[in-house]
Design an enzyme around this catalytic site. Structure first.
Site, PDB file in Angstrom:
ATOM      1  N   GLU A 228      64.430  70.116  44.900  1.00  0.00           N
ATOM      2  CA  GLU A 228      63.422  70.861  44.188  1.00  0.00           C
ATOM      3  C   GLU A 228      62.177  70.013  43.980  1.00  0.00           C
ATOM      4  O   GLU A 228      61.186  70.874  43.989  1.00  0.00           O
ATOM      5  CB  GLU A 228      64.296  71.321  42.738  1.00  0.00           C
ATOM      6  CG  GLU A 228      65.234  72.266  42.860  1.00  0.00           C
ATOM      7  CD  GLU A 228      66.098  72.582  41.629  1.00  0.00           C
ATOM      8  OE1 GLU A 228      66.192  73.843  41.505  1.00  0.00           O
ATOM      9  OE2 GLU A 228      66.491  71.451  40.850  1.00  0.00           O
TER      10      GLU A 228
ATOM     11  N   GLU B  80      74.460  73.017  43.902  1.00  0.00           N
ATOM     12  CA  GLU B  80      74.659  73.003  42.424  1.00  0.00           C
ATOM     13  C   GLU B  80      75.832  74.281  42.245  1.00  0.00           C
ATOM     14  O   GLU B  80      76.710  73.935  41.572  1.00  0.00           O
ATOM     15  CB  GLU B  80      73.519  73.546  41.548  1.00  0.00           C
ATOM     16  CG  GLU B  80      72.280  72.496  41.315  1.00  0.00           C
ATOM     17  CD  GLU B  80      71.612  72.418  42.460  1.00  0.00           C
ATOM     18  OE1 GLU B  80      70.687  71.522  42.340  1.00  0.00           O
ATOM     19  OE2 GLU B  80      71.728  72.718  43.438  1.00  0.00           O
TER      20      GLU B  80
END
Length: 271
Positions: free
Chosen positions: A125, A145
């Protein structure tokens, strides 16, 4: 937690200071930001988040700085959030810039990611919040995730589908599978693919090209490129006018034309 190297004519600080989570060095208009936790695969703790945020504040507030390069010390770019630090109550988000001091409010000036090894979870990210990416051929990107009962809330879930074809982005988001650098480069996620170990040098070469361009033009161009993602198509020219008219009216616009005519390098003055 935040160490600035070579800000004056004094000798630079040592390349690695064990108490510093983020090292910053400036040279020739380029700010190099190093996540300095190689033993933890550069996982983001509170010190990293505060250090990157401070570095980006320095970038945006210093006229002499034109562009920044962000990389990780050691063999990995960043393994995401430091779960031990998080469990201990550390805040891994800056109150203004968000996770890792970056993802919610990137700098106004260009930021280049130099990626070696893994950019995983929050580390990926961070990459997605950058403007340009240089990666070693062995680099790997991933958002795992969903395999941990979590979600990519650091911008990955909405930035990734804007950077990759929709179906490929969905596969990565829904399965947590990693993406190799060569595959990523074929789909435009990586600007320059280099031999392993050469990402930082490649990013600095790219940064030098950016730093050689007119800073006012670069900032305005980045702003239009980023903000226009949600502009109505019919309003594009009107909305960009307010950002581009000052560029064309600047002294650097006249200098660029003069330098072209005189066959010399331009000397930019408008920061």
């Amino acid at each position: 937690m935040f160490s600035i190297e070579n800000l004056s004519k004094e000798p630079p600080l040592p390349a690695s200071a064990p108490s510093d989570d983020v090292l910053v060095r400036r040279e020739d208009g380029v700010l190099t930001i190093t996540i300095n936790r190689p033993d933890q695969r550069n996982a983001v703790n509170g010190g990293v988040s505060r250090g990157i945020a401070a570095a980006l504040d320095l970038l945006d507030s210093t006229p002499e700085l034109r562009v920044a390069v962000l990389h990780g010390a050691g063999p990995s770019f960043c393994a995401g959030m430091d779960l031990k630090a998080f469990a201990a109550g550390e805040k891994t988000s800056d109150p203004v810039r968000g996770f890792a001091g970056l993802v919610e409010r990137p700098p106004a000036k260009p930021l280049i990611a130099a990626v070696e090894g893994w950019a995983l979870g929050g580390g990926f990210e961070i990459v997605l919040a950058c403007d340009l990416v240089v990666a070693g051929r062995g680099a790997r990107f991933g958002l795992p995730e969903v395999r941990r009962g979590l979600a990519a809330r650091g911008g990955g879930a909405f930035r990734l589908p804007r950077r990759l074809p929709h179906m490929l982005a969905m596969e990565l988001l829904l399965t947590g599978a990693p993406l190799g650098a060569e595959h990523a480069a074929r789909f435009g996620l990586v600007n320059r693919l280099v031999d392993d170990g050469g990402a930082l040098a490649g990013a600095l070469d790219l940064a030098a090209v950016v730093a050689g361009s007119a800073p006012m033009s670069v900032r305005a161009s980045k702003r239009v490129a980023v903000e226009s993602a949600d502009w109505p198509v019919g309003e594009g020219f009107e909305r960009q006018r307010a950002l581009f008219e000052p560029v064309f009216a600047s002294g650097d616009a006249a200098e660029g034309v003069a330098a072209f005519r005189e066959r010399r390098a331009p000397v930019w003055r408008d920061a």
